[in-house]
Every structure is written in structure tokens, then in C-alpha cells.
Design a protein around this motif. Structure first.
Motif, short mmCIF file in Angstrom:
data_model
loop_
_atom_site.label_atom_id
_atom_site.label_comp_id
_atom_site.label_asym_id
_atom_site.label_seq_id
_atom_site.Cartn_x
_atom_site.Cartn_y
_atom_site.Cartn_z
N TYR A 37 0.83 -1.21 0.00
CA TYR A 37 0.00 0.00 0.00
C TYR A 37 0.86 1.26 0.00
O TYR A 37 0.62 2.19 -0.77
CB TYR A 37 -0.94 -0.02 1.21
CG TYR A 37 -1.93 1.11 1.22
CD1 TYR A 37 -3.01 1.11 0.36
CD2 TYR A 37 -1.78 2.17 2.11
CE1 TYR A 37 -3.94 2.15 0.37
CE2 TYR A 37 -2.70 3.20 2.13
CZ TYR A 37 -3.77 3.19 1.26
OH TYR A 37 -4.67 4.23 1.28
N GLN A 38 1.88 1.27 0.84
CA GLN A 38 2.75 2.44 0.94
C GLN A 38 3.61 2.64 -0.31
O GLN A 38 4.10 3.74 -0.56
CB GLN A 38 3.63 2.35 2.18
CG GLN A 38 2.88 2.45 3.49
CD GLN A 38 2.11 3.76 3.64
OE1 GLN A 38 2.55 4.82 3.22
NE2 GLN A 38 0.94 3.68 4.26
N PRO A 41 2.32 5.70 -5.00
CA PRO A 41 2.55 7.15 -4.77
C PRO A 41 1.33 7.78 -4.08
O PRO A 41 0.19 7.49 -4.44
CB PRO A 41 2.73 7.71 -6.18
CG PRO A 41 3.19 6.54 -6.99
CD PRO A 41 2.52 5.33 -6.39
N GLU A 42 1.61 8.60 -3.08
CA GLU A 42 0.55 9.17 -2.24
C GLU A 42 -0.52 9.91 -3.04
O GLU A 42 -1.70 9.83 -2.72
CB GLU A 42 1.16 10.10 -1.19
CG GLU A 42 0.18 10.49 -0.12
CD GLU A 42 0.82 11.23 1.02
OE1 GLU A 42 0.05 11.77 1.83
OE2 GLU A 42 2.05 11.29 1.11
N ASP A 43 -0.13 10.59 -4.11
CA ASP A 43 -1.10 11.37 -4.86
C ASP A 43 -2.09 10.51 -5.66
O ASP A 43 -3.13 11.00 -6.11
CB ASP A 43 -0.41 12.38 -5.79
CG ASP A 43 0.52 11.74 -6.80
OD1 ASP A 43 1.10 10.68 -6.50
OD2 ASP A 43 0.66 12.30 -7.90
N ARG A 45 -2.75 7.14 -4.36
CA ARG A 45 -3.05 6.03 -3.46
C ARG A 45 -4.55 5.98 -3.16
O ARG A 45 -5.13 6.94 -2.68
CB ARG A 45 -2.26 6.21 -2.16
CG ARG A 45 -2.25 4.99 -1.27
CD ARG A 45 -1.40 5.19 -0.05
NE ARG A 45 -0.02 5.46 -0.42
CZ ARG A 45 0.82 6.21 0.31
NH1 ARG A 45 0.43 6.75 1.45
NH2 ARG A 45 2.06 6.39 -0.10
N GLU A 47 -8.21 4.87 -1.36
CA GLU A 47 -8.69 4.59 -0.01
C GLU A 47 -8.77 3.07 0.18
O GLU A 47 -9.02 2.33 -0.77
CB GLU A 47 -10.09 5.20 0.19
CG GLU A 47 -10.11 6.70 0.18
CD GLU A 47 -9.43 7.30 1.40
OE1 GLU A 47 -9.59 6.74 2.51
OE2 GLU A 47 -8.75 8.31 1.23
#
Length: 107
Positions: A37-38, A41-43, A45, A47
Motif C-alpha cells: 500500500y505504501q 505514490p501518495e497522490d 493512493r 482509499e
């Protein structure tokens, strides 16, 4: 808990990336590792509290297993056959040309 939008045997494509595949399993919510999950990339990612689908996936170069959130899938109505080598292990083709789960016998 949300009801899955797509079903086992349905052919789908990724909303952003150029690959498509057939669904062979569904998790009602995220059920992979935190490390996996990590690594997204956060942008982009997704839910965790949505269905996630296991796909026999393929792109122009290769075939593989993919794990994709519902928000990133669209139905694939192209009618193009899939070439993934594991399809016959999981599915049989119906008279209508759809993929139906193969009967599994547990020992």
C-alpha cells in the motif's frame, strides 16, 4: 460495507494505466500488505475502504497478477480476447462468450 461493482469473470481495464484483465477474486476492503500500500505514490493512493480486485492482467508486453481498487477500474467492453496463460485454470468460456468460474473440487 460497500457492495462490489464488478464481478468474478468480468473483463475490466485500468482507469489510468494501459492494462486490462479478468477478475478472479474480490476483497470487500483492502487486504494486501501495508508495504504494498505504501509503495503506491501518495497522490494516486486509493482509499482502503472499498472493494479491491485480483486480476489476471495483461498489457502489451506481459501478463501478471494485479491487485486494483474499485475506483481505478472500468468495464472493458472491447470484446478483445484475453491471452493470460492462467485463464483456463480459473474460467470456462460460456456459450455467450463470457468467462464463468471453473468448478473447484476441494479434497
Amino acid at each position: 460495507m460497500k457492495t462490489a461493482k464488478f464481478s468474478i469473470g468480468q473483463v475490466v481495464r485500468h482507469r489510468i494505466y494501459p492494462f486490462r484483465g479478468v477478475i478472479f477474486d474480490v476483497d470487500p476492503v483492502f487486504s494486501n500488505t501495508e508495504e504494498w500500500y505504501q509503495s503506491i505514490p501518495e497522490d494516486v493512493r486509493p482509499e482502503k475502504n472499498q472493494p479491491f480486485y485480483h486480476l489476471l492482467a495483461e498489457n502489451e508486453e506481459t501478463d501478471y497478477i494485479a491487485y486494483v481498487s474499485e475506483q481505478n477500474l472500468l468495464p472493458d467492453d472491447s470484446g478483445e480476447p484475453l491471452r493470460h496463460p492462467q485463464i483456463d485454470e480459473f474460467f470456462v468460456e460460456t456459450i455467450e462468450g463470457r468467462l464463468a468460474p471453473r468448478e473447484r473440487h476441494e479434497h
